[in-house]
Design a protein around this motif. Structure first.
Motif, PDB file in Angstrom:
ATOM      1  N   ILE A   1     157.307   8.366  37.350  1.00  0.00           N
ATOM      2  CA  ILE A   1     156.925   8.698  39.123  1.00  0.00           C
ATOM      3  C   ILE A   1     155.543   8.070  39.971  1.00  0.00           C
ATOM      4  N   LYS A   2     156.414   7.752  41.026  1.00  0.00           N
ATOM      5  CA  LYS A   2     155.469   7.073  41.939  1.00  0.00           C
ATOM      6  C   LYS A   2     155.518   8.346  43.324  1.00  0.00           C
ATOM      7  N   LYS A   3     154.786   8.337  43.795  1.00  0.00           N
ATOM      8  CA  LYS A   3     154.778   9.227  44.743  1.00  0.00           C
ATOM      9  C   LYS A   3     155.123   8.189  46.032  1.00  0.00           C
ATOM     10  N   LEU A   4     156.064   8.672  46.935  1.00  0.00           N
ATOM     11  CA  LEU A   4     156.951   8.369  47.926  1.00  0.00           C
ATOM     12  C   LEU A   4     155.881   8.405  49.497  1.00  0.00           C
TER      13      LEU A   4
ATOM     14  N   HIS B   1     155.709  16.963  55.699  1.00  0.00           N
ATOM     15  CA  HIS B   1     156.365  18.094  55.081  1.00  0.00           C
ATOM     16  C   HIS B   1     155.795  18.309  54.161  1.00  0.00           C
ATOM     17  N   GLN B   2     156.275  17.599  53.193  1.00  0.00           N
ATOM     18  CA  GLN B   2     156.987  17.465  51.417  1.00  0.00           C
ATOM     19  C   GLN B   2     155.723  16.149  50.708  1.00  0.00           C
TER      20      GLN B   2
ATOM     21  N   TYR C   1     157.385  18.320  46.717  1.00  0.00           N
ATOM     22  CA  TYR C   1     156.554  20.032  46.651  1.00  0.00           C
ATOM     23  C   TYR C   1     156.046  19.808  48.812  1.00  0.00           C
ATOM     24  N   SER C   2     156.205  21.733  48.845  1.00  0.00           N
ATOM     25  CA  SER C   2     155.257  21.176  50.117  1.00  0.00           C
ATOM     26  C   SER C   2     154.733  22.838  49.990  1.00  0.00           C
TER      27      SER C   2
ATOM     28  N   ALA D   1     153.098  26.309  45.717  1.00  0.00           N
ATOM     29  CA  ALA D   1     153.261  25.115  46.146  1.00  0.00           C
ATOM     30  C   ALA D   1     155.639  25.479  45.488  1.00  0.00           C
ATOM     31  N   TRP D   2     156.170  24.983  46.699  1.00  0.00           N
ATOM     32  CA  TRP D   2     157.201  25.334  46.967  1.00  0.00           C
ATOM     33  C   TRP D   2     157.967  23.320  45.917  1.00  0.00           C
ATOM     34  N   LEU D   3     159.298  23.699  45.021  1.00  0.00           N
ATOM     35  CA  LEU D   3     159.245  22.838  44.247  1.00  0.00           C
ATOM     36  C   LEU D   3     160.703  22.331  44.553  1.00  0.00           C
ATOM     37  N   GLY D   4     161.222  20.991  44.958  1.00  0.00           N
ATOM     38  CA  GLY D   4     162.030  21.138  44.699  1.00  0.00           C
ATOM     39  C   GLY D   4     162.682  19.632  43.955  1.00  0.00           C
ATOM     40  N   ILE D   5     163.234  20.003  42.999  1.00  0.00           N
ATOM     41  CA  ILE D   5     163.946  18.229  42.381  1.00  0.00           C
ATOM     42  C   ILE D   5     165.542  17.979  42.204  1.00  0.00           C
ATOM     43  N   THR D   6     165.442  16.591  42.162  1.00  0.00           N
ATOM     44  CA  THR D   6     167.604  15.995  42.096  1.00  0.00           C
ATOM     45  C   THR D   6     167.250  15.495  40.924  1.00  0.00           C
TER      46      THR D   6
END
Length: 175
Positions: free
Chosen positions: A5-8, A58-59, A76-77, A91-96
Motif C-alpha cells: 500500500i502506497k500513499k497517493l 480532503h482525502q 479515508y477522510s 475517519a470515514w473509510l472507503g475501499i475499491t
C-alpha cells in the motif's frame, strides 16, 4: 502474493486511467457509489487529474498493489459531514478493489487493517463506513474486522430495480 500500500501524493495519468476504469466498471458501480435511480446507475463519469488532486485535499488515498500491479485504492477522510454518528475525530473509510483478479484473495482485509494502523498513527480512534444492504460480501468482511452496525439510511441507493439501505458501521480503534 505480495501486497503493498502506497500513499497517493500526486495524481498521474496512469493512476487517473485506473480510477476511470474502476469507476466506470458496470460490476463495480452499484457497489462503490450511490445511485438514486437507473439513469444514475448507468451513467459513466470521467475522473481527471484535476479532480483527483481535488480529492487529495480532503482525502488520504492509498493505492493497493498486488505483485507490483495497481489493483485498488483505499481512502479515508476525517469528520466528513455525512457521518451517521457525528463524533469528532472519526475517519470515514472507503475501499475499491478495482481489478477482478485481486478480489476474494483477502486483499481488502489486509488493506483495511493497514489503513486502521495509519488512522491510529494520526490520533484518530473511530472509523465509520457505509455499505449497501445488498453487498453481503463486504458486510461479512467488515464484521470479520470488528465493525458493528450502528444504523442505516433507508432508500439510499438504486440497484436491480429497487432502492436499498445504506448500512452504517463503526469500529473503535485503540492506541
Amino acid at each position: 502474493m505480495k501486497m503493498k500500500i502506497k500513499k497517493l501524493e500526486n495524481a498521474a495519468p496512469s493512476i487517473v486511467e485506473a480510477f476511470n476504469r474502476w469507476e466506470n466498471d458496470a460490476r463495480l458501480i452499484p457497489l462503490v457509489r450511490r445511485n438514486r435511480n437507473e439513469t444514475e446507475l448507468n451513467k459513466r463519469e470521467r475522473v481527471t487529474i484535476t479532480e483527483l488532486e481535488k480529492r487529495l485535499q480532503h482525502q488520504n488515498i492509498y493505492l493497493i498493489y498486488l505483485n507490483d500491479k495497481l489493483v485498488g485504492e483505499i481512502n479515508y477522510s476525517v469528520d466528513p459531514k455525512h457521518l451517521y454518528k457525528k463524533e469528532q475525530g472519526t475517519a470515514w473509510l472507503g475501499i475499491t478493489i478495482g481489478e477482478s483478479e485481486a478480489r476474494g484473495k483477502g486483499i481488502g482485509y489486509h488493506a483495511i487493517s493497514r489503513l486502521e494502523n495509519e488512522i491510529k498513527r494520526h490520533g484518530l480512534t473511530r472509523v465509520e463506513l457505509g455499505v449497501f444492504a445488498f453487498n453481503k460480501q463486504a458486510m461479512k468482511l467488515y464484521k470479520k474486522l470488528g465493525y458493528k452496525e450502528i444504523g442505516f439510511i433507508e432508500n439510499f441507493t438504486f440497484w436491480k430495480g429497487e432502492m436499498w439501505r445504506d448500512i452504517r458501521m463503526e469500529k473503535y480503534i485503540n492506541h
